[in-house]
Design an enzyme around this catalytic site. Structure first.
Site, short mmCIF file in Angstrom:
data_model
loop_
_atom_site.label_atom_id
_atom_site.label_comp_id
_atom_site.label_asym_id
_atom_site.label_seq_id
_atom_site.Cartn_x
_atom_site.Cartn_y
_atom_site.Cartn_z
N ALA A 169 -35.71 -26.98 4.36
CA ALA A 169 -36.63 -25.75 4.42
C ALA A 169 -37.51 -25.94 5.39
O ALA A 169 -37.71 -24.81 6.25
CB ALA A 169 -37.53 -25.93 3.13
N ALA A 170 -37.98 -27.12 6.04
CA ALA A 170 -38.75 -27.28 7.16
C ALA A 170 -38.19 -26.49 8.49
O ALA A 170 -36.85 -26.96 8.83
CB ALA A 170 -39.34 -28.49 7.56
N PRO A 171 -38.85 -26.04 9.41
CA PRO A 171 -40.32 -25.56 9.42
C PRO A 171 -40.67 -24.63 8.52
O PRO A 171 -41.80 -24.08 8.24
CB PRO A 171 -40.77 -25.40 10.88
CG PRO A 171 -39.42 -24.94 11.53
CD PRO A 171 -38.35 -25.68 10.67
N GLY A 229 -39.26 -20.86 8.21
CA GLY A 229 -38.96 -19.49 8.38
C GLY A 229 -38.29 -18.65 7.42
O GLY A 229 -38.81 -17.76 6.86
N ASP A 237 -37.20 -30.93 1.99
CA ASP A 237 -36.78 -31.48 3.43
C ASP A 237 -36.92 -32.86 3.37
O ASP A 237 -37.81 -33.33 2.57
CB ASP A 237 -37.53 -30.94 4.35
CG ASP A 237 -37.07 -30.69 5.85
OD1 ASP A 237 -36.51 -29.81 6.18
OD2 ASP A 237 -37.29 -31.99 6.43
N ARG A 277 -42.22 -32.74 9.02
CA ARG A 277 -42.03 -31.17 9.18
C ARG A 277 -42.54 -30.47 7.95
O ARG A 277 -42.80 -29.34 8.22
CB ARG A 277 -40.37 -30.89 9.28
CG ARG A 277 -40.02 -31.58 10.81
CD ARG A 277 -38.61 -31.75 10.82
NE ARG A 277 -37.54 -30.61 10.27
CZ ARG A 277 -37.24 -29.59 11.18
NH1 ARG A 277 -37.42 -29.48 12.37
NH2 ARG A 277 -36.36 -28.53 10.39
N ASP A 321 -34.07 -36.10 0.54
CA ASP A 321 -32.91 -35.70 1.13
C ASP A 321 -32.29 -34.92 0.04
O ASP A 321 -31.82 -35.37 -1.17
CB ASP A 321 -32.03 -37.15 1.32
CG ASP A 321 -30.80 -36.73 2.05
OD1 ASP A 321 -30.36 -35.79 1.74
OD2 ASP A 321 -30.36 -37.84 2.62
N ASP A 348 -29.19 -24.15 5.05
CA ASP A 348 -29.15 -24.25 6.71
C ASP A 348 -29.62 -25.78 6.99
O ASP A 348 -30.47 -26.00 7.49
CB ASP A 348 -30.63 -23.35 7.10
CG ASP A 348 -30.52 -23.03 8.39
OD1 ASP A 348 -29.71 -22.54 9.06
OD2 ASP A 348 -31.43 -23.88 9.29
N CYS A 396 -27.27 -22.43 13.60
CA CYS A 396 -27.61 -22.14 14.76
C CYS A 396 -26.65 -22.49 15.83
O CYS A 396 -27.24 -22.88 16.90
CB CYS A 396 -28.96 -22.20 15.01
SG CYS A 396 -29.61 -23.64 15.09
#
Lengths: 106, 288
Positions: B103-105, B107, B126, B131, B153, B171, B221
């Site tokens: 999840a971190a940071p 968005g 996370d 973070r 984890d 993600d 990304c």
């Protein structure tokens, strides 16, 4: 077609590793890969921001940012996306005193 | 891009002191900014907080948003277009139970909370406690009330909890080759291949803790297909997921779509063809 020297040249020019450049060349073809590498060196032209619709609206944020002289574009489809234009590349002065940074973060 | 340089980001100070005009450069390559040094080197490296260089000129410029009141009041979040689109594609509903595995940071997690109108529960996990602290700061700033943080984890979630989720955001850590601007990168393609194994491990856990019929967004990304289409293909063939057509398609279809037609429903944001970072999003449903 491309040769080993093309991989070396592109890796040097764009500052990526040889294996990544070779992967891009193999996957996307020589010309397209160069375009991808080139685009990665530049920021987006319109920087996206998310509006927190729990607290405000895109129109309200636009007005507040415009009051600071910031140009704002509202996304046409989603009410929680706005954009701010990025300007550049600009010429900058240079100093002999160098500070090395990994990124501009808080 | 016009923002000041904070102490946390400084790697090296060569001879200059507070009050000197300095060039700011990445570890490799030409200077990207010019400004006024605001702290001595000892303060920069001892405290690791505060503005180290007030930037006066930058190669690319945009307003320093974080220093504006609209940002401090929580009216804005700094997030790329594809990353925001991901939240809309997942279509979270108020009252649902959502898991963000990395999840971190924050968005995507805080956007989903926003779309749920603060109703329902989001478990934001996370493995980095630092973070998660940043995420906690964003949660306070944005006025979010329905996110629970867990320092874990996420691969271990299925071993320790019996909770099932309506929706999952996956993600995972990736090679980040889609970031813009990227001044240099030392990633090798072998690392992309290795990371895909870690991404698959997270997917395996997701397959155990998502409700039947539940939806999952998988995103990265980065550009190499090892971390994108091949991971999604594994999830479909081995873990009981099926790719779904998103209601909105602002990007290109997935690679290998001709061999595997379902991959045409993946979303590929290409930095040379669109004014976005390189990004990959797929919406999947847990079928069995």
């Amino acid at each position: 077609m491309y040769g080993v020297s093309d991989i070396y040249y592109a890796a040097e020019q764009y500052d990526f590793t040889l294996s990544i450049v070779e992967f891009f060349f193999d996957t996307y073809g020589y010309k397209r890969a160069l375009k991808i590498l080139h685009s990665l060196k530049t920021p987006v032209e319109k920087y996206a921001l998310r509006v927190n619709t729990l607290k405000t609206s895109a129109i309200e944020v636009k007005e507040k940012l415009q009051a600071h002289g910031v140009n704002v574009i509202i996304d046409k489809k989603f009410n929680d996306i706005i954009y701010i234009p990025v300007s550049g590349p600009n010429k900058i002065r240079e100093s002999n005193n160098i500070i090395v940074a990994d990124k501009f973060r808080r | 891009m016009g923002a000041n340089l904070y102490s946390k980001g400084v790697l090296k100070v060569e001879n200059s002191i507070n009050g000197d005009y300095v060039s700011v450069a990445p570890p490799r390559g030409a200077p990207v900014a010019y400004g006024l040094q605001k702290l001595d080197a000892s303060e920069i490296f001892k405290k690791r907080q505060g503005i180290a260089v007030q930037i006066l000129e930058s190669i690319y410029t945009m307003p320093s948003l974080r220093e504006l009141r609209v940002y401090r009041e929580g009216l804005l979040f700094d997030q790329s277009y594809p990353s925001i689109i991901l939240g809309h594609i997942l279509e979270p509903k108020p009252g649902e139970r959502v898991l963000d595995m990395c999840a971190a940071p924050g968005g995507k997690t805080t956007h989903v909370a926003q779309l749920m109108n603060n109703k329902g529960v989001i478990l934001a996990c996370d493995r980095s406690s630092n973070r998660l602290k940043t995420l906690q700061d964003h949660i306070c700033r944005l006025g979010i009330e329905n996110i629970k943080l867990m320092n874990i984890d996420s691969r271990l979630l299925a071993d320790n909890y019996t909770l099932k989720f309506d929706k999952i955001i996956l993600d995972p850590p990736c090679t980040s080759l889609g970031h813009r601007p990227k001044i240099y990168d030392t990633v090798e393609i072998q690392q992309s291949n290795s990371l895909s194994q870690y991404q698959i491990q997270l997917f395996k856990t997701a397959s155990k803790i998502i409700k039947p019929g539940g939806l999952l967004t998988y995103s990265t990304c980065t550009l190499p297909y090892y971390e994108n289409e091949l991971v999604v293909q594994y999830a479909c063939e081995k873990l009981g997921f099926k790719i779904q057509e998103p209601f909105f398609k602002p990007a290109f279809k997935g690679e290998f779509s001709e061999e595997y037609p379902d991959l045409s429903m993946c979303l590929r944001f290409y930095p040379d063809l669109q004014d976005t970072p390189g990004f990959f999003i797929t919406l999947l449903k847990k079928i069995n």
